[in-house]
Motif scaffolding. Structure first.
Motif, PDB file in Angstrom:
ATOM      1  N   PHE A 273       0.816  -1.221   0.000  1.00 33.72           N
ATOM      2  CA  PHE A 273       0.000   0.000   0.000  1.00 33.72           C
ATOM      3  C   PHE A 273       0.848   1.268   0.000  1.00 33.72           C
ATOM      4  CE2 PHE A 273      -3.177  -2.574   2.776  1.00 33.72           C
ATOM      5  CZ  PHE A 273      -3.521  -3.344   1.683  1.00 33.72           C
ATOM      6  N   GLY A 274       2.035   1.221   0.562  1.00 30.21           N
ATOM      7  CA  GLY A 274       2.870   2.403   0.704  1.00 30.21           C
ATOM      8  C   GLY A 274       3.807   2.238   1.880  1.00 30.21           C
ATOM      9  N   SER A 275       4.479   3.327   2.248  1.00 26.30           N
ATOM     10  CA  SER A 275       5.426   3.298   3.360  1.00 26.30           C
ATOM     11  C   SER A 275       5.302   4.570   4.188  1.00 26.30           C
ATOM     12  CB  SER A 275       6.866   3.150   2.847  1.00 26.30           C
ATOM     13  OG  SER A 275       7.035   1.925   2.176  1.00 26.30           O
ATOM     14  N   GLY A 276       5.829   4.482   5.414  1.00 20.64           N
ATOM     15  CA  GLY A 276       5.632   5.547   6.383  1.00 20.64           C
ATOM     16  C   GLY A 276       6.300   6.865   6.060  1.00 20.64           C
ATOM     17  N   ALA A 277       7.255   6.895   5.119  1.00 19.72           N
ATOM     18  CA  ALA A 277       7.920   8.157   4.783  1.00 19.72           C
ATOM     19  C   ALA A 277       7.064   9.057   3.916  1.00 19.72           C
ATOM     20  CB  ALA A 277       9.245   7.877   4.084  1.00 19.72           C
ATOM     21  N   SER A 278       5.957   8.533   3.402  1.00 22.95           N
ATOM     22  CA  SER A 278       5.064   9.333   2.560  1.00 22.95           C
ATOM     23  C   SER A 278       3.643   8.812   2.722  1.00 22.95           C
ATOM     24  CB  SER A 278       5.498   9.272   1.093  1.00 22.95           C
ATOM     25  OG  SER A 278       4.704  10.103   0.281  1.00 22.95           O
ATOM     26  N   MET A 279       2.977   9.251   3.775  1.00 25.32           N
ATOM     27  CA  MET A 279       1.618   8.784   4.038  1.00 25.32           C
ATOM     28  C   MET A 279       0.820   9.877   4.732  1.00 25.32           C
ATOM     29  SD  MET A 279       2.200   6.110   7.225  1.00 25.32           S
ATOM     30  CE  MET A 279       2.889   6.678   8.804  1.00 25.32           C
ATOM     31  N   ALA A 327       2.730  12.214  -5.142  1.00 23.44           N
ATOM     32  CA  ALA A 327       3.185  12.639  -3.810  1.00 23.44           C
ATOM     33  C   ALA A 327       4.570  12.048  -3.576  1.00 23.44           C
ATOM     34  CB  ALA A 327       2.205  12.182  -2.737  1.00 23.44           C
ATOM     35  N   LEU A 328       5.607  12.804  -3.934  1.00 29.13           N
ATOM     36  CA  LEU A 328       6.970  12.291  -4.012  1.00 29.13           C
ATOM     37  C   LEU A 328       7.857  12.843  -2.905  1.00 29.13           C
ATOM     38  CD1 LEU A 328       9.508  11.066  -5.503  1.00 29.13           C
ATOM     39  CD2 LEU A 328       9.525  13.190  -6.855  1.00 29.13           C
ATOM     40  N   VAL A 329       8.625  11.947  -2.287  1.00 22.86           N
ATOM     41  CA  VAL A 329       9.737  12.354  -1.426  1.00 22.86           C
ATOM     42  C   VAL A 329      10.984  11.616  -1.869  1.00 22.86           C
ATOM     43  CG1 VAL A 329       8.275  12.875   0.582  1.00 22.86           C
ATOM     44  CG2 VAL A 329       9.315  10.604   0.368  1.00 22.86           C
ATOM     45  N   TRP A 330      12.138  12.276  -1.676  1.00 27.04           N
ATOM     46  CA  TRP A 330      13.442  11.681  -1.943  1.00 27.04           C
ATOM     47  C   TRP A 330      14.024  11.212  -0.612  1.00 27.04           C
ATOM     48  CZ3 TRP A 330      14.660  11.185  -7.000  1.00 27.04           C
ATOM     49  CH2 TRP A 330      14.024  12.030  -7.903  1.00 27.04           C
ATOM     50  N   HIS A 331      14.297   9.934  -0.517  1.00 21.82           N
ATOM     51  CA  HIS A 331      14.700   9.327   0.746  1.00 21.82           C
ATOM     52  C   HIS A 331      16.199   9.035   0.756  1.00 21.82           C
ATOM     53  CE1 HIS A 331      15.207   5.874   3.594  1.00 21.82           C
ATOM     54  NE2 HIS A 331      14.377   6.599   4.319  1.00 21.82           N
ATOM     55  N   HIS A 332      16.863   9.390   1.841  1.00 23.13           N
ATOM     56  CA  HIS A 332      18.284   9.077   2.000  1.00 23.13           C
ATOM     57  C   HIS A 332      18.411   7.675   2.595  1.00 23.13           C
ATOM     58  CE1 HIS A 332      20.284  13.002   1.115  1.00 23.13           C
ATOM     59  NE2 HIS A 332      19.027  13.394   1.229  1.00 23.13           N
ATOM     60  N   HIS A 333      18.625   6.702   1.718  1.00 22.35           N
ATOM     61  CA  HIS A 333      18.770   5.315   2.164  1.00 22.35           C
ATOM     62  C   HIS A 333      19.989   5.183   3.086  1.00 22.35           C
ATOM     63  CE1 HIS A 333      15.726   4.580  -0.668  1.00 22.35           C
ATOM     64  NE2 HIS A 333      16.380   3.888  -1.590  1.00 22.35           N
ATOM     65  N   ARG A 334      19.933   4.182   3.960  1.00 19.25           N
ATOM     66  CA  ARG A 334      21.074   3.885   4.810  1.00 19.25           C
ATOM     67  C   ARG A 334      22.272   3.496   3.947  1.00 19.25           C
ATOM     68  NH1 ARG A 334      17.868   6.101   7.471  1.00 19.25           N
ATOM     69  NH2 ARG A 334      16.973   5.434   9.446  1.00 19.25           N
ATOM     70  N   GLU A 335      23.469   3.809   4.431  1.00 16.57           N
ATOM     71  CA  GLU A 335      24.644   3.743   3.571  1.00 16.57           C
ATOM     72  C   GLU A 335      25.480   2.482   3.703  1.00 16.57           C
ATOM     73  OE1 GLU A 335      26.906   7.249   4.246  1.00 16.57           O
ATOM     74  OE2 GLU A 335      25.354   8.599   3.485  1.00 16.57           O
ATOM     75  N   THR A 336      25.462   1.805   4.847  1.00 14.16           N
ATOM     76  CA  THR A 336      26.418   0.728   5.079  1.00 14.16           C
ATOM     77  C   THR A 336      25.775  -0.658   4.972  1.00 14.16           C
ATOM     78  OG1 THR A 336      26.076   0.554   7.473  1.00 14.16           O
ATOM     79  CG2 THR A 336      27.601   2.270   6.699  1.00 14.16           C
TER      80      THR A 336
END
Length: 443
Positions: A273-279, A327-336
């Motif tokens: 359905f979606g994710s919490g960073a854009s709801m 409804a767009l957000v750019w997410h900084h994914h974890r790096e390691t």
């Protein structure tokens, strides 16, 4: 397929005048570095609307806009006629044609409250708040929930740099769901939207997320598109090549009165359905559903599942849920690599924790879950097996596997699934103990 490790990939935005039209603009993602020769991942917009993603190699001296535009035109031409999911979104419910045209009528979006829960990440929070203050939504407030802070850094940032523009709420009980409930209690908007402190929101994000509520009084939740802000490390590239957080570019409407035929596990496949960073939720609907389960989410033994629980809670209360890629957000994914290991385990734990929470708080849903359980177990096993064996594809083709998903991560996901109910039970016991202490102190 080459065995060399994935390398850094530039991230950009490309806007076309039409699917086969000229380039309107081409630029790095918000806050991103200037583009360099090499691999470039681009969001393709058509007259501003997100439509696809492409990945292309740009050689020294080539025009990256034209290289990516040629790929984009080919991708859009291959898309063909609408899928069943797109047709479903466009024709449901037939008795309400006004719902179909909400994005063409210029409806005024309702007042919205944006909640950002955070803990000790002032630099990324400032980046997120700057983007949220640049929204084109005409009437909204911003609320930062400082969750179990160890320092005054977040308080000082919000009350200093963002004084009179952002409200500060402190919540000392750790847990993302608890923080979200604190924000929900403080919100005064008709719509309450949630995003993370590690995103950059597109200027139209909040309008696109809240406008559908103006057209459809039966809508309880809207989710949006999440794309990577950076593809700089092997972990980031691996995650995105397996879909990341994106749910594609086809709008979709989920209606509990008309379960989708192509999702036999509905509504328990909440991850689709979606994710919490854009709801966003209709505030009254989320409150009626009881808000978020405080024993779920990051910061609790359950490790996750707070957003999935809320989706199913609102659907089970009879409200519809819409996914909109505008409804767009750019997410900084974890790096390691360790971050990715933690995520894999957390996803598995969050999945079964949210299912446990749903049954614990809504036992009437047990018969529906039991009838779907054999198919659900097979689905979970198949999904992790496919990720371990897949090949082909690019980060722009969400859900395909350009870089094979390591079996060690598949095993971690499955271990997390086994742990999820235990984690939820631990978190719920802690919540009850805290409630008992507060009750005793109040006497």
């Amino acid at each position: 397929m080459s065995s060399r490790p994935p390398h850094s990939i530039s991230v950009a935005e490309l806007d076309l005048a039409a699917p086969d039209g000229p380039v309107l603009s081409f630029r790095p993602v918000p806050g991103g570095p200037e583009l360099a020769p090499g691999d470039v991942y681009a969001l393709v917009r058509v007259e501003g609307r997100p439509a696809a993603t492409v990945l292309g190699a740009v050689a020294e001296g080539e025009d990256p806009a034209e290289v990516l535009a040629a790929l984009a035109r080919g991708r859009l031409a291959e898309a063909g006629p609408r899928t069943d999911a797109e047709r479903f979104a466009a024709v449901r419910p037939l008795a309400r044609p006004d719902i179909l045209d909400w994005n063409r009528k210029g409806l005024t979006p309702p007042r919205a409250s944006v909640i950002v829960a955070t803990r000790e990440r002032p630099e990324s929070l400032a980046r997120a708040l700057d983007s949220l203050l640049a929204q084109d939504h005409p009437d909204h407030e911003l609320i930062v929930v400082d969750n179990a802070p160890r320092t005054t850094d977040t308080h000082d940032l919000v009350t200093g740099k963002y004084a009179d523009r952002v409200r500060y709420v402190r919540e000392d009980t750790p847990g993302l769901a608890v923080a979200h409930n604190a924000g929900l209690a403080a919100a005064d908007g008709t719509v309450v939207a949630f995003t993370d402190d590690d995103v950059i929101a597109d200027p139209h994000w909040l309008t696109a997320l809240s406008e559908p509520f103006a057209a459809d009084p039966g809508l309880g939740c809207v989710t949006g598109l999440i794309l990577p802000a950076r593809l700089s490390t092997p972990a980031q590239i691996l995650l995105e090549s397996h879909g990341g957080f994106a749910k594609g570019f086809a709008p979709r409407l989920y209606d509990p009165a008309h379960p989708p035929a192509d999702e036999p596990l509905f509504p328990f496949t909440a991850g689709s359905f979606g994710s919490g960073a854009s709801m966003a939720f209709r505030t009254a609907a989320l409150r009626r559903a009881g808000g978020f389960d405080p024993a779920t989410g990051t910061g609790t033994p359950a490790r996750g599942g707070d957003d999935l629980y809320a989706f199913v809670a609102v659907l089970s209360a009879g409200f519809r849920l819409r996914y909109t890629p505008e409804a767009l957000v750019w997410h900084h994914h974890r790096e390691t690599w360790q971050d990715l290991r933690n995520q894999a385990y957390g996803y598995g734990a969050g999945l079964t924790a949210y299912l446990t929470a749903t049954l614990a708080r809504r036992p009437r849903m047990l018969p529906a879950l039991l009838t779907r359980l054999p198919r659900g177990l097979a689905y979970a096993r198949t999904m992790t097996a496919q990720r371990g064996e897949g090949d082909g594809g690019v980060p722009g083709e969400h859900g395909t596997q350009h870089h094979p998903w390591p079996r060690s991560l598949s095993r971690l996901e499955r271990r997390g699934m086994l742990y999820g109910p235990i984690g939820y039970a631990k978190a719920r016991a802690k919540a009850r103990a805290r409630a008992g202490l507060r009750k005793g102190a109040a006497r």
